[in-house]
Design a protein around this motif. Structure first.
Motif, PDB file in Angstrom:
ATOM      1  N   ASP A 158      11.948  14.505  -8.284  1.00 43.00           N
ATOM      2  CA  ASP A 158      12.764  15.292  -9.212  1.00 43.00           C
ATOM      3  C   ASP A 158      11.922  16.433  -9.795  1.00 43.00           C
ATOM      4  OD1 ASP A 158      11.076  14.079 -10.988  1.00 43.00           O
ATOM      5  OD2 ASP A 158      12.586  12.724 -11.824  1.00 43.00           O
ATOM      6  N   ASP A 159      12.459  17.097 -10.788  1.00 44.32           N
ATOM      7  CA  ASP A 159      11.774  18.255 -11.368  1.00 44.32           C
ATOM      8  C   ASP A 159      10.439  17.893 -12.007  1.00 44.32           C
ATOM      9  OD1 ASP A 159      13.883  19.779 -10.548  1.00 44.32           O
ATOM     10  OD2 ASP A 159      14.933  19.703 -12.500  1.00 44.32           O
ATOM     11  N   SER A 160      10.308  16.660 -12.411  1.00 43.08           N
ATOM     12  CA  SER A 160       9.059  16.217 -13.030  1.00 43.08           C
ATOM     13  C   SER A 160       8.106  15.586 -12.018  1.00 43.08           C
ATOM     14  CB  SER A 160       9.346  15.222 -14.154  1.00 43.08           C
ATOM     15  OG  SER A 160      10.027  14.082 -13.638  1.00 43.08           O
ATOM     16  N   SER A 161       8.387  15.803 -10.720  1.00 46.09           N
ATOM     17  CA  SER A 161       7.554  15.276  -9.623  1.00 46.09           C
ATOM     18  C   SER A 161       7.553  13.761  -9.560  1.00 46.09           C
ATOM     19  CB  SER A 161       6.111  15.798  -9.738  1.00 46.09           C
ATOM     20  OG  SER A 161       6.091  17.207  -9.621  1.00 46.09           O
ATOM     21  N   ARG A 162       8.584  13.163 -10.102  1.00 44.08           N
ATOM     22  CA  ARG A 162       8.700  11.711 -10.025  1.00 44.08           C
ATOM     23  C   ARG A 162       9.512  11.344  -8.789  1.00 44.08           C
ATOM     24  NH1 ARG A 162      12.131   8.161 -14.280  1.00 44.08           N
ATOM     25  NH2 ARG A 162      13.700   9.532 -13.353  1.00 44.08           N
ATOM     26  N   LYS A 217       0.822  -1.197   0.000  1.00 43.77           N
ATOM     27  CA  LYS A 217       0.000   0.000   0.000  1.00 43.77           C
ATOM     28  C   LYS A 217       0.860   1.253   0.000  1.00 43.77           C
ATOM     29  CE  LYS A 217      -3.798   2.238   2.483  1.00 43.77           C
ATOM     30  NZ  LYS A 217      -4.714   2.176   3.653  1.00 43.77           N
ATOM     31  N   ALA A 218       1.963   1.240   0.776  1.00 50.85           N
ATOM     32  CA  ALA A 218       2.866   2.399   0.828  1.00 50.85           C
ATOM     33  C   ALA A 218       3.487   2.655  -0.539  1.00 50.85           C
ATOM     34  CB  ALA A 218       3.957   2.160   1.875  1.00 50.85           C
ATOM     35  N   ILE A 219       3.935   1.583  -1.209  1.00 53.73           N
ATOM     36  CA  ILE A 219       4.529   1.737  -2.544  1.00 53.73           C
ATOM     37  C   ILE A 219       3.500   2.311  -3.517  1.00 53.73           C
ATOM     38  CG2 ILE A 219       5.527   0.477  -4.488  1.00 53.73           C
ATOM     39  CD1 ILE A 219       6.728  -1.483  -2.452  1.00 53.73           C
ATOM     40  N   ALA A 220       2.270   1.811  -3.412  1.00 57.34           N
ATOM     41  CA  ALA A 220       1.219   2.298  -4.303  1.00 57.34           C
ATOM     42  C   ALA A 220       0.924   3.770  -4.053  1.00 57.34           C
ATOM     43  CB  ALA A 220      -0.051   1.458  -4.109  1.00 57.34           C
ATOM     44  N   GLU A 221       0.924   4.170  -2.790  1.00 49.76           N
ATOM     45  CA  GLU A 221       0.640   5.566  -2.459  1.00 49.76           C
ATOM     46  C   GLU A 221       1.724   6.490  -3.018  1.00 49.76           C
ATOM     47  OE1 GLU A 221      -1.954   7.045  -0.887  1.00 49.76           O
ATOM     48  OE2 GLU A 221      -2.961   5.101  -0.992  1.00 49.76           O
ATOM     49  N   LYS A 251       1.372   7.035  -6.655  1.00 53.21           N
ATOM     50  CA  LYS A 251       0.246   7.914  -6.980  1.00 53.21           C
ATOM     51  C   LYS A 251       0.568   9.383  -6.713  1.00 53.21           C
ATOM     52  CE  LYS A 251      -3.310   4.461  -5.956  1.00 53.21           C
ATOM     53  NZ  LYS A 251      -4.439   4.125  -5.032  1.00 53.21           N
ATOM     54  N   GLY A 252       1.745   9.651  -6.144  1.00 50.82           N
ATOM     55  CA  GLY A 252       2.101  11.041  -5.883  1.00 50.82           C
ATOM     56  C   GLY A 252       2.151  11.426  -4.425  1.00 50.82           C
ATOM     57  N   ALA A 253       1.931  10.484  -3.517  1.00 50.09           N
ATOM     58  CA  ALA A 253       2.001  10.800  -2.086  1.00 50.09           C
ATOM     59  C   ALA A 253       3.422  11.206  -1.721  1.00 50.09           C
ATOM     60  CB  ALA A 253       1.565   9.595  -1.258  1.00 50.09           C
ATOM     61  N   ARG A 254       3.541  12.137  -0.760  1.00 53.98           N
ATOM     62  CA  ARG A 254       4.861  12.593  -0.334  1.00 53.98           C
ATOM     63  C   ARG A 254       5.266  12.031   1.031  1.00 53.98           C
ATOM     64  NH1 ARG A 254       4.896  13.241  -4.779  1.00 53.98           N
ATOM     65  NH2 ARG A 254       5.203  15.120  -6.045  1.00 53.98           N
ATOM     66  N   ALA A 255       4.291  11.522   1.771  1.00 58.78           N
ATOM     67  CA  ALA A 255       4.604  10.965   3.100  1.00 58.78           C
ATOM     68  C   ALA A 255       3.627   9.841   3.407  1.00 58.78           C
ATOM     69  CB  ALA A 255       4.528  12.046   4.166  1.00 58.78           C
ATOM     70  N   TYR A 256       4.066   8.934   4.251  1.00 64.89           N
ATOM     71  CA  TYR A 256       3.233   7.790   4.615  1.00 64.89           C
ATOM     72  C   TYR A 256       3.656   7.303   6.002  1.00 64.89           C
ATOM     73  CZ  TYR A 256       0.584   3.437   4.095  1.00 64.89           C
ATOM     74  OH  TYR A 256      -0.301   2.407   4.268  1.00 64.89           O
ATOM     75  N   GLU A 257       2.665   6.922   6.808  1.00 61.78           N
ATOM     76  CA  GLU A 257       2.960   6.410   8.154  1.00 61.78           C
ATOM     77  C   GLU A 257       2.027   5.254   8.452  1.00 61.78           C
ATOM     78  OE1 GLU A 257       2.856   7.862  12.843  1.00 61.78           O
ATOM     79  OE2 GLU A 257       3.194   9.336  11.243  1.00 61.78           O
ATOM     80  N   THR A 258       2.556   4.210   9.099  1.00 59.62           N
ATOM     81  CA  THR A 258       1.734   3.054   9.420  1.00 59.62           C
ATOM     82  C   THR A 258       2.372   2.257  10.545  1.00 59.62           C
ATOM     83  OG1 THR A 258       0.642   1.107   8.503  1.00 59.62           O
ATOM     84  CG2 THR A 258       2.901   1.518   7.775  1.00 59.62           C
ATOM     85  N   TRP A 300       6.367  -4.999  17.397  1.00 60.09           N
ATOM     86  CA  TRP A 300       5.514  -3.971  16.804  1.00 60.09           C
ATOM     87  C   TRP A 300       6.360  -2.762  16.448  1.00 60.09           C
ATOM     88  CZ3 TRP A 300       0.653  -3.435  15.035  1.00 60.09           C
ATOM     89  CH2 TRP A 300      -0.293  -4.407  15.365  1.00 60.09           C
ATOM     90  N   CYS A 301       6.115  -2.154  15.292  1.00 61.28           N
ATOM     91  CA  CYS A 301       6.867  -0.973  14.855  1.00 61.28           C
ATOM     92  C   CYS A 301       5.906   0.047  14.252  1.00 61.28           C
ATOM     93  CB  CYS A 301       7.919  -1.332  13.799  1.00 61.28           C
ATOM     94  SG  CYS A 301       9.180  -2.498  14.350  1.00 61.28           S
ATOM     95  N   VAL A 302       6.353   1.307  14.263  1.00 65.72           N
ATOM     96  CA  VAL A 302       5.673   2.342  13.510  1.00 65.72           C
ATOM     97  C   VAL A 302       6.687   2.913  12.533  1.00 65.72           C
ATOM     98  CG1 VAL A 302       6.181   4.108  15.265  1.00 65.72           C
ATOM     99  CG2 VAL A 302       4.350   4.496  13.612  1.00 65.72           C
ATOM    100  N   GLY A 303       6.298   3.001  11.264  1.00 66.12           N
ATOM    101  CA  GLY A 303       7.204   3.487  10.228  1.00 66.12           C
ATOM    102  C   GLY A 303       6.695   4.779   9.618  1.00 66.12           C
ATOM    103  N   THR A 304       7.609   5.727   9.449  1.00 64.04           N
ATOM    104  CA  THR A 304       7.289   6.995   8.799  1.00 64.04           C
ATOM    105  C   THR A 304       8.226   7.168   7.623  1.00 64.04           C
ATOM    106  OG1 THR A 304       6.625   7.957  10.911  1.00 64.04           O
ATOM    107  CG2 THR A 304       7.061   9.482   9.110  1.00 64.04           C
ATOM    108  N   ALA A 305       7.670   7.490   6.461  1.00 68.80           N
ATOM    109  CA  ALA A 305       8.481   7.612   5.245  1.00 68.80           C
ATOM    110  C   ALA A 305       8.139   8.913   4.537  1.00 68.80           C
ATOM    111  CB  ALA A 305       8.237   6.427   4.315  1.00 68.80           C
ATOM    112  N   ALA A 306       9.158   9.505   3.886  1.00 70.99           N
ATOM    113  CA  ALA A 306       8.969  10.730   3.105  1.00 70.99           C
ATOM    114  C   ALA A 306       9.671  10.564   1.769  1.00 70.99           C
ATOM    115  CB  ALA A 306       9.528  11.934   3.852  1.00 70.99           C
ATOM    116  N   ALA A 307       9.035  11.075   0.710  1.00 68.28           N
ATOM    117  CA  ALA A 307       9.560  10.912  -0.646  1.00 68.28           C
ATOM    118  C   ALA A 307      10.303  12.151  -1.106  1.00 68.28           C
ATOM    119  CB  ALA A 307       8.423  10.603  -1.612  1.00 68.28           C
ATOM    120  N   THR A 308      11.353  11.930  -1.907  1.00 68.07           N
ATOM    121  CA  THR A 308      12.066  13.000  -2.602  1.00 68.07           C
ATOM    122  C   THR A 308      11.766  12.865  -4.092  1.00 68.07           C
ATOM    123  OG1 THR A 308      13.827  12.953  -0.948  1.00 68.07           O
ATOM    124  CG2 THR A 308      14.315  14.033  -3.035  1.00 68.07           C
TER     125      THR A 308
END
Length: 496
Positions: A261-265, A224-228, A231-238, A251-259
């Protein structure tokens, strides 16, 4: 140019000479300190910083040579300049002796003012320059020390900061990671490896291996995180679970943030993982405790309700006193159990709480080992003991000063046997019918605890024997604080 004045000590036993020296040296603009004897000169030296000493060789009691020798013996004055003045012809031997004593020069009498001033000025300036150099050197040393201390403190702060960061990560059970979205390369720090229970030397970080460590029910969280992110998501937590190689579930909690490029990829995803296993376990314990408190509260209310419903008395006041006594007994045992976090209660503590109002002049004797009771057993016995004490205080041994009560107990094969023996009280007659206290005691001990209660109404005093099982298996008919409908019905039957 203004300069700091220095002190020049003039030593002579003749006031006229001292006055002459003052007149000659006044033009130098220095501080002139006067001493009329060698001893006075020594006192001044100990109190004042002196640059140059002008001393007469011939003085009574302590001459110039002796004074010079005493001055040089003191570590503080070993480098102080001393100039001798002599009114007599001085031989080479005398000069040699003076130099050995520490003199730096001789001035013959009559004194030539210009010569004396020139000599004094040279040594005064030398003293001033020396002091200035000492100050400059001290300032330089102070600056070096300050700079060194500053560097050391800076280094120590950096070291402490790094230690705190490492300790915070370790204490917080945190780890960080980085995932190159284009190449698929992963980077884990030490904390991340520690959380997953693997090591960099044996574990290759890639999607397949990471997924293998996830709990089967939580694998979809990764997908689900990869799919988000796609789709253009910049952050995800679960929140998710992992299964370490040794089988332990964390048990863990994970927080991720995306970087991007200029084309929003998305080109990179970075994140932090926090081990929250202890928090989850604490939440589970808290929920369990809440359910347990709710259960115990309901049982306590049920027990109190049964006490109120089943208590009998001819008068309202007697009824109120009986109910209050039984509920207070229940409250006391609840306090004891609360102090042990409901792990159990010591039998001796229960007895002490109940006998406190009746322990007069050594009327009561206790004998028995330390016995730990289950919560349910403790509650039932507390009420049973309350009935026995109340009955004894009204009609038995504790109703008179001459009465005696002996309570003894022992444990054999996980069965507690408690004996209650009264003597010295009023003459006892076997009751024609059992009162509510006796009937409720029988019902609670036998129905609640699966034990036995026997009464022997002897003329000299009541003898009661209680046998109560101590193990959970034998006492399985009740739970902590429980007073169920069957027991209530039993007491209802006992109350007629």
């Amino acid at each position: 140019m203004d300069h700091e004045k220095v002190n020049i000590l003039l030593v002579d036993d003749q006031p006229a000479k001292l006055l002459a020296y003052e007149v000659i040296l006044k033009e130098l603009g220095e501080n002139l300190v006067i001493a009329s004897s060698g001893r006075e000169a020594l006192e001044l030296l100990l109190k004042t910083d002196i640059a140059v000493i002008l001393v007469d060789v011939c003085m009574p009691e302590l001459d110039g040579f002796e004074l010079a020798a005493m001055i040089r013996e003191h570590p503080r004055f070993q480098k102080t300049a001393m100039i001798f003045i002599s009114a007599i012809q001085v031989s080479d031997i005398d000069r040699l002796r003076g130099y050995e004593m520490g003199a730096v020069d001789y001035v013959p009498v009559p004194v030539v003012p210009e010569v004396l001033r020139a000599k004094i000025k040279v040594f005064a300036e030398l003293y001033r320059k020396t002091r200035e150099l000492e100050r400059l050197n001290q300032e330089l040393e102070d600056r070096v020390r300050a700079r060194t201390a500053e560097l050391e403190n800076s280094t120590a702060r950096l070291r402490e900061s790094e230690q705190r960061r490492s300790m915070a990560i370790a204490a917080g059970k945190m780890g960080s990671w980085d995932w190159d979205w284009i190449s698929g390369d992963w980077m884990w720090d030490e904390g991340q490896y520690r959380i997953f229970g693997v090591g960099p030397e044996s574990f290759e970080v890639n999607p397949a291996n990471v997924q293998a460590l996830l709990h089967p029910d939580d694998v979809d969280q990764l997908r689900k995180a990869i799919a988000e992110f796609n789709k253009g998501a910049r952050a995800y937590e679960t929140e998710f679970r992992i299964i370490r190689p040794d089988g332990e579930v964390r048990w863990c909690v994970g927080t991720a943030a995306a970087t991007v490029d200029d084309s929003s990829r998305v080109v990179r995803v970075s994140g932090v993982t926090v081990d929250i296993t202890e928090r989850k376990r604490a939440e589970e314990r808290q929920n369990l405790l809440a359910r347990e408190v709710d259960h115990r509260a309901k049982n306590a209310l049920a027990l109190a309700q049964s006490i109120v419903r089943l208590t009998r008395a001819d008068e309202v006041k007697a009824y109120v006193n009986a109910v209050e006594g039984r509920i207070n007994a229940l409250a006391r045992v609840h306090t004891i159990l609360s102090l042990s976090s409901w792990q159990g209660a010591e039998l001796s503590r229960l007895i002490d709480e109940e006998l406190a109002p009746y322990s007069l002049g050594g009327q009561i004797i206790l004998a028995g080992p330390e016995v730990q009771l289950l919560p349910a057993t403790a509650q039932t016995l507390a009420l049973a003991l309350h009935e026995l004490f109340t009955n004894s205080a009204k009609y038995g041994a504790l109703s008179t000063r001459s009465g005696r009560l002996t309570i003894g107990w022992q444990v054999e094969d996980q069965v507690l046997t408690l004996s209650w023996e009264e003597s010295g009280g009023p003459l006892v007659m076997p009751p024609k019918s059992r009162g509510f206290g006796t009937r409720s005691l029988l019902a609670s001990v036998e129905s609640q605890l699966g034990g036995q209660a026997r009464f022997d109404w002897r003329a000299e005093g009541l003898l009661c024997r209680l046998e109560v099982p101590l193990t959970r298996k034998m006492a399985a008919t009740t739970t902590s604080g429980k007073f169920d409908d069957a027991s209530s019905a039993e007491l209802q039957r006992a109350s007629g």
